[in-house]
Design an enzyme around this catalytic site. Structure first.
Site, PDB file in Angstrom:
ATOM      1  N   HIS A   1       6.229   3.571 -11.783  1.00  0.00           N
ATOM      2  CA  HIS A   1       6.980   3.259 -10.667  1.00  0.00           C
ATOM      3  C   HIS A   1       6.206   2.052  -9.759  1.00  0.00           C
ATOM      4  O   HIS A   1       6.910   0.955  -9.658  1.00  0.00           O
ATOM      5  CB  HIS A   1       7.449   4.182  -9.483  1.00  0.00           C
ATOM      6  CG  HIS A   1       8.264   3.947  -8.396  1.00  0.00           C
ATOM      7  ND1 HIS A   1       9.585   4.540  -8.390  1.00  0.00           N
ATOM      8  CD2 HIS A   1       8.088   3.388  -7.486  1.00  0.00           C
ATOM      9  CE1 HIS A   1       9.967   4.144  -7.334  1.00  0.00           C
ATOM     10  NE2 HIS A   1       9.112   3.300  -6.742  1.00  0.00           N
ATOM     11  N   GLU A   2       5.090   2.511  -9.445  1.00  0.00           N
ATOM     12  CA  GLU A   2       4.403   1.250  -8.474  1.00  0.00           C
ATOM     13  C   GLU A   2       4.055   0.119  -9.281  1.00  0.00           C
ATOM     14  O   GLU A   2       3.916  -1.112  -8.841  1.00  0.00           O
ATOM     15  CB  GLU A   2       3.154   1.739  -7.968  1.00  0.00           C
ATOM     16  CG  GLU A   2       3.202   2.995  -7.114  1.00  0.00           C
ATOM     17  CD  GLU A   2       4.534   2.931  -6.122  1.00  0.00           C
ATOM     18  OE1 GLU A   2       4.510   1.764  -5.511  1.00  0.00           O
ATOM     19  OE2 GLU A   2       5.233   3.908  -5.697  1.00  0.00           O
TER      20      GLU A   2
ATOM     21  N   GLU B   1      13.963  -0.491  -5.527  1.00  0.00           N
ATOM     22  CA  GLU B   1      13.507   0.798  -5.573  1.00  0.00           C
ATOM     23  C   GLU B   1      14.257   1.587  -6.713  1.00  0.00           C
ATOM     24  O   GLU B   1      13.987   2.325  -7.448  1.00  0.00           O
ATOM     25  CB  GLU B   1      13.953   1.518  -4.283  1.00  0.00           C
ATOM     26  CG  GLU B   1      13.053   1.092  -3.306  1.00  0.00           C
ATOM     27  CD  GLU B   1      11.440   1.474  -3.588  1.00  0.00           C
ATOM     28  OE1 GLU B   1      11.251   2.011  -4.437  1.00  0.00           O
ATOM     29  OE2 GLU B   1      10.706   0.748  -2.679  1.00  0.00           O
TER      30      GLU B   1
ATOM     31  N   ASN C   1       1.697  -2.413  -2.796  1.00  0.00           N
ATOM     32  CA  ASN C   1       1.262  -3.675  -2.314  1.00  0.00           C
ATOM     33  C   ASN C   1       0.670  -4.696  -3.423  1.00  0.00           C
ATOM     34  O   ASN C   1       0.012  -4.025  -4.353  1.00  0.00           O
ATOM     35  CB  ASN C   1      -0.006  -3.579  -1.162  1.00  0.00           C
ATOM     36  CG  ASN C   1       0.381  -2.515  -0.175  1.00  0.00           C
ATOM     37  OD1 ASN C   1       1.389  -2.717   0.332  1.00  0.00           O
ATOM     38  ND2 ASN C   1      -0.593  -1.565  -0.088  1.00  0.00           N
TER      39      ASN C   1
ATOM     40  N   ALA D   1       4.117   8.808  -1.565  1.00  0.00           N
ATOM     41  CA  ALA D   1       3.335   9.144  -2.802  1.00  0.00           C
ATOM     42  C   ALA D   1       2.468   7.827  -2.898  1.00  0.00           C
ATOM     43  O   ALA D   1       1.306   7.836  -3.567  1.00  0.00           O
ATOM     44  CB  ALA D   1       4.307   9.223  -3.935  1.00  0.00           C
ATOM     45  N   ALA D   2       2.816   6.688  -2.601  1.00  0.00           N
ATOM     46  CA  ALA D   2       2.242   5.182  -3.002  1.00  0.00           C
ATOM     47  C   ALA D   2       3.161   4.380  -2.443  1.00  0.00           C
ATOM     48  O   ALA D   2       4.213   4.192  -1.903  1.00  0.00           O
ATOM     49  CB  ALA D   2       2.020   5.149  -4.194  1.00  0.00           C
ATOM     50  N   MET D   3       2.210   3.227  -2.430  1.00  0.00           N
ATOM     51  CA  MET D   3       2.918   1.905  -1.815  1.00  0.00           C
ATOM     52  C   MET D   3       2.355   0.622  -2.640  1.00  0.00           C
ATOM     53  O   MET D   3       1.185   0.604  -3.080  1.00  0.00           O
ATOM     54  CB  MET D   3       2.475   1.661  -0.301  1.00  0.00           C
ATOM     55  CG  MET D   3       2.985   0.186   0.186  1.00  0.00           C
ATOM     56  SD  MET D   3       4.823   0.145   0.323  1.00  0.00           S
ATOM     57  CE  MET D   3       4.989  -1.617   0.053  1.00  0.00           C
TER      58      MET D   3
END
Length: 1045
Positions: A461-462, A484, A429, A425-427
């Site tokens: 979340h990110e 997480e 960085n 879904a996403a990262m």
């Protein structure tokens, strides 16, 4: 053929072989570079320091040259003259002596050649021995004595980096060629020697290393002589052997030039594409978590090796480039290429480094503290305003987290990049968060609330990861839940900050996190949230819903035990103490204990939480009235398992004494009143407690609002009293506990703790239920039953019973008329989500009015070419229409999927195509998804899973999965979650003996691949089959009798 260990080989060479024979062995082509290296070292040792070999040049040591033995090895050998004490004058004796010498040399040569056949055949690069698959322990467990020697002499054979060197800074210069999808680079690494070593061992995977040089970092810099360099692919390592040892506490530098492909995959530095105005455009982006930075540049690719980074990207000026930090200088060449030089990063782990080369446009905003936020996406998405929502909430969230954590965001900017293809879904960085388009672009006129809510929570979340993950990083992957779990927990806290009336942490957290993860963690194939990680394959295994969702549930439980102020202060201290560094779970527990001590409370948080993090599973707490003693109850705990006999089958479980320290909250109630909660710490297997308010006609309720990570069971009399209360006045019991009672009772019955009729009796109260959450909990449980029963002859008995509970609420709520989500954004979420939940149940289980309404809305859309279907129910309407109507409707939806530019609408249309009853169309869809580029890579898995959920497509999806496994595993095998998501999605609906046999046969044929996910799949299918065998008849008997009782 068998392999002789290098240490044994080395010892034999030193003791048995003369120098002349060693020389012959060195040039012998049957030996791999590693063996020849050891032989050369042996020869040096035998000769002493008086003779040395000519060094291999630092500039010419390419892997291609390294694969062949340089002639310098042979040319540099000097032969010492042989002398004798007395002169031999007899010619015959000379000839005889010479003959004996020749024969001896020939004999030894034959023996050496024969031995060489026993050694590994590794022409070119070193090929590792096949791993021992009979154990999950590290290499050291196979042969401790030999491997201790390995660690000293051959550190590349270890699965972890040796720890003798520590990087300080990377200067990474890349040239990106989008015309042929390649890139070249040069990395300058400044590193410190911690322990003396002749070896530099770092990670490389799939790169072609061209040149290597190592230098002193001192006032008189000079190149160090390289003895040897080679790949060790089994551990994804590159080894540089030096003549002289690196000295502790000194710093050095190395330069490595390399090149590689920009792969059409999903990891490392990969490419993606999209279509704009009929033109196909390309972009390239990185995905390094957890172990894929090594695919893009040589590095020390473990979380503990934090360093600073300076990145420069050279590319055609038609593209823009992004990285973690802002551009500090941009240089335009005469040939139309541009080089962007990015600022130096803070200390960070390699897997958070990121860059991208694309021709996107952006919108931007600033926070109050001056942080620049930009959202980059394809130009047409930016012009439509699809990124505005995510951009605006990101601005608010940065301020929220800064205020909550009392730690400022560390970078001057934060970019959000929306890409068409991404494995997740996403990262997160640092400074450059990458999202798949479906999780960050929103079209308000066509997006449902569920889409908006999911997008919101992904962004929340990110952004949380910029603190938990980027700023403070778990020291090793065994504690990945530290980042997480917190990010998943704050999804609900952060969303409540944005939309307080949604009340996410107290409601949706229960059904979407707690209930979901307890399904997995109740299996015998589960694992502790903190689990040992030895090999690269183990790293992928720890990224699952146990880490994310159980981690969040345990954090929520702890927050409720400590109280919000203490919890927040401990987190503030944890982040400030470990910022720009690494931490483990004990560091967190210590901060919580310290915070409690400041409040005058002495609880050993580590002792409490180790039981929850180092043991798999969770307890079921049983509360039973004690008939012999007034106002007293017996409280017992045991390990909850869906299959109670699993302990006898698995010796690991049988020999483990599972026990937890449980913060059990209790209330006593009756028809008009419920008491305030009290807390009982349960640590023994069985305890007797006095409850003063307990009396005849009063009921007990445990785990108030489900803040604890456990299930609660009662004696049958208490269940009867709770049922009567729900039927009479459900609102006496809180919304969270009503949802919790439903989830507990269904799962306790499935595991055999309760009779099958009790959950079906509990849901008889639902026609009175006016809140969304209990309905959502009930629907999740009913769908679990539905997948067991939807191919049985008596299915209609079950579906009619469900429709009876749904009918009155369905007719009362009706269908939505609003075409906008504005009312949802401002707080009408509970009402509209309840309406959607009931419509979904009605259409799924065959309510005729619901079917007619869906068909009518689809027909109107087709005839008018104007979509008037409310966004919040489009997925239900599309799916119902495709399943009930003819092939023309399927073709119409397929056409709309290709023509729409709205990202959220594409996803809904694609999933609707899987609802058809026509197996020909389903098979066509499967082949189109995997065999063409018409479907995005990340959506292929969802297609297969949704076809499997369709009773008409289940055998088709199961067969297709097995036939295409090699292709699917090759494409998605390295991507976290994707393989396990696919395996569980396709197999969880299997419930016959024949399907179980097919699954076991498939696993046998593909031994060793995705083993943990497949083991879990077998357990779930076995549970499905067992339920049919033990409970199906009892279940239907009760349903058939119920209408007349």
């Amino acid at each position: 053929m068998y392999a002789i260990h290098n240490s044994v080989f080395n010892a034999c060479c030193q003791k048995l072989l003369p120098e002349t024979l060693l020389l012959q062995l060195i040039v012998h082509r049957r030996f791999c570079p590693e063996r020849r290296f050891l032989l050369s070292m042996t020869l040096e040792n035998k000769r002493g320091k008086g003779l040395s070999f000519t060094a291999m040049g630092t500039e010419d040591d390419s892997p291609r040259n390294g694969r062949r033995l340089s002639d310098q090895w042979a040319d540099s050998v000097a032969v010492r003259p042989r002398t004798t004490e007395r002169r031999i004058t007899v010619h015959k004796r000379m000839v005889l002596g010479f003959a004996v010498s020749v024969l001896t040399l020939i004999l030894l040569t034959v023996i050496a050649v024969l031995l060489s056949f026993k050694f590994e055949d590794c022409s070119g690069e070193i090929t590792p021995r096949a791993p021992n698959t009979s154990t999950t322990k590290s290499n050291q467990s196979r042969d401790p004595q030999v491997n201790q020697r390995d660690e000293e002499v051959q550190p590349w054979r270890q699965s972890r980096l040796p720890g003798s060197l520590r990087p300080r800074h990377y200067d990474l210069r890349l040239s990106v060629y989008m015309d042929n999808f390649t890139f070249s680079g040069e990395v300058h690494i400044e590193f410190e020697c911690v322990n003396s070593s002749k070896f530099i061992v770092l990670h490389v995977d799939g790169l072609h290393v061209e040149k290597v040089a190592v230098y002193w970092d001192s006032k008189k810099p000079g190149a160090l002589r390289l003895h040897r360099q080679f790949h060790y692919p089994s551990n994804q390592l590159y080894v540089i052997a030096l003549y002289r040892e690196l000295k502790p506490l000194r710093t050095y530098k190395m330069n490595i030039t390399f090149e590689a492909q920009i792969e059409n995959e999903l990891l490392g530095f990969f490419r993606s594409a999209y279509v704009l105005h009929g033109e196909r455009r390309f972009l390239a982006v990185t995905q390094f978590s957890p172990t894929h930075a090594r695919k893009a540049f040589p590095c020390f690719d473990e979380p503990i090796y934090k360093a600073t980074f300076k990145v420069s990207l050279k590319h055609e000026s038609a593209y823009v480039s992004l990285s973690n930090m802002p551009v500090e200088m941009s240089v335009l060449d005469e040939d139309g290429w541009v080089t962007n030089y990015f600022s130096r990063t803070p200390r960070m782990s390699t897997y958070y480094l990121a860059w991208a080369v694309c021709n996107f446009t952006y919108k931007e905003t600033f926070t109050k503290s001056g942080v620049l936020i930009r959202l980059y996406a394809r130009p047409n998405a930016i012009s439509r305003g699809s990124g505005d929502y995510a951009l605006n909430i990101t601005k608010k969230l940065l301020q929220f987290y800064e205020d909550y954590f009392k730690v400022k965001y560390s970078l001057p900017k934060l970019d959000l990049l929306a890409v068409p293809k991404h494995p997740y879904a996403a990262m997160e960085n640092w400074g450059l968060s990458v999202f798949v388009e479906q999780k960050v672009l929103l079209d308000p006129k066509v997006s449902s609330f569920s889409y908006l809510m999911e997008l919101t929570m992904v962004v929340v979340h990110e952004i949380c990861h910029q603190w938990f993950g980027d700023l403070v990083t778990p020291a090793w992957w065994e504690d990945v839940w530290l980042k997480e779990g917190f990010a998943h927990f704050f999804e609900y806290m952060g969303t409540d900050f944005l939309f307080p009336k949604w009340n996410m942490e107290k409601q949706r957290f229960l059904t979407d996190v707690l209930h979901e993860v307890m399904l997995l963690d109740g299996l015998a194939s589960s694992h502790p949230i903190s689990q040992e990680v030895y090999q690269a394959a183990d790293i992928d295994r720890v990224f699952d819903w146990i880490a994310y969702k159980k981690g969040a549930a345990l954090i929520r439980m702890l927050a409720n035990v400590l109280g919000q102020p203490v919890f927040q202060r401990a987190l503030n201290d944890y982040l400030r103490t470990h910022m720009y560094g690494n931490a483990g779970r004990d560091d967190l527990w210590n901060k919580f204990s310290e915070a409690m001590q400041k409040e005058g409370k002495h609880i050993n948080i580590k002792e409490v939480m180790d039981g929850w993090t180092l043991q798999m599973g969770y307890p079921v707490v049983t509360i039973s009235r004690n008939e012999s003693l007034d106002h007293s109850v017996t409280i017992s705990q045991e390990h909850f398992l869906y299959h109670a006999d699993a302990k006898r089958a698995d010796m690991k479980l049988f020999n483990t004494s599972f026990q937890w320290q449980i913060p059990l909250t209790l209330s006593v109630g009756n028809s008009t009143h419920v008491s305030s909660e009290s807390v009982i710490w349960v640590s023994d297997r069985s305890e007797l407690h006095r409850i003063s308010l307990l009396g005849e006609g009063t009921w007990l309720l445990g785990n108030i609002n489900q803040t604890g990570y456990f299930r609660v069971n009662y004696d049958l009399q208490n269940w009867k009293l709770l049922l009567e209360q729900l039927m009479r006045n459900p609102e006496i019991i809180s919304v969270g506990n009503r949802a919790g009672l439903i989830d507990d009772v269904f799962n306790l019955a499935r595991a055999g703790y309760l009779p099958q009729n009790i959950p079906m009796e509990i849901i008889c109260y639902l026609p009175q239920e006016r809140e969304f959450l209990p309905w959502h909990a009930a629907s999740r449980c009913l769908y679990q039953l539905d997948k067991l029963l939807d191919r049985t002859d008596e299915y209609s008995v079950f579906s009619d019973y469900v429709l009876k509970q749904v009918a009155s609420v369905y007719h009362r709520l009706g269908w939505p008329t609003s075409f906008s989500n504005s009312s949802i954004m401002h707080g009408a979420y509970q009402t509209q989500e309840l309406q959607r939940e009931v419509i979904m149940l009605a259409c799924s289980f065959g309510n005729k009015h619901c079917h007619r309404q869906a068909v009518s809305l689809i027909s109107d859309w087709i005839s008018s070419n104007k979509n008037r279907i409310p966004p919040n129910v489009r997925d239900i309407v599309y799916c119902t229409g495709v399943s009930l109507m003819d092939e023309d409707v399927w073709e119409f939806i397929w056409m709309k999927f290709h023509s729409t530019t709205a990202i959220s609408e594409k996803k809904v249309l694609l999933e609707a195509l899987t609802c058809s009853d026509n197996t020909f169309l389903l098979n066509r869809l499967l082949n189109l998804s995997l065999g063409t580029d018409l479907v995005p890579d990340q959506d292929v898995i969802d297609i297969i899973i949704h076809v499997g959920r369709n009773p008409h497509g289940r055998p088709l999806a199961w067969r297709y999965f097995r036939e295409k496994w090699e292709i699917l595993n090759a494409r998605y095998g390295e991507a976290l979650f994707m393989n396990s998501k696919l395996i569980s999605g396709v197999t969880e609906f299997l419930n016959t003996e024949s399907e179980l046999s097919e699954l076991k046969e498939f696993i046998q044929d593909n031994e060793g691949e995705a083993s943990s996910a497949l083991a879990r799949a077998v357990e779930i299918v076995e549970a499905n089959v067992r339920w049919h065998c033990h409970y199906r008849q009892q279940f239907f008997q009760w349903l058939r009798k119920r209408p007349s009782s």
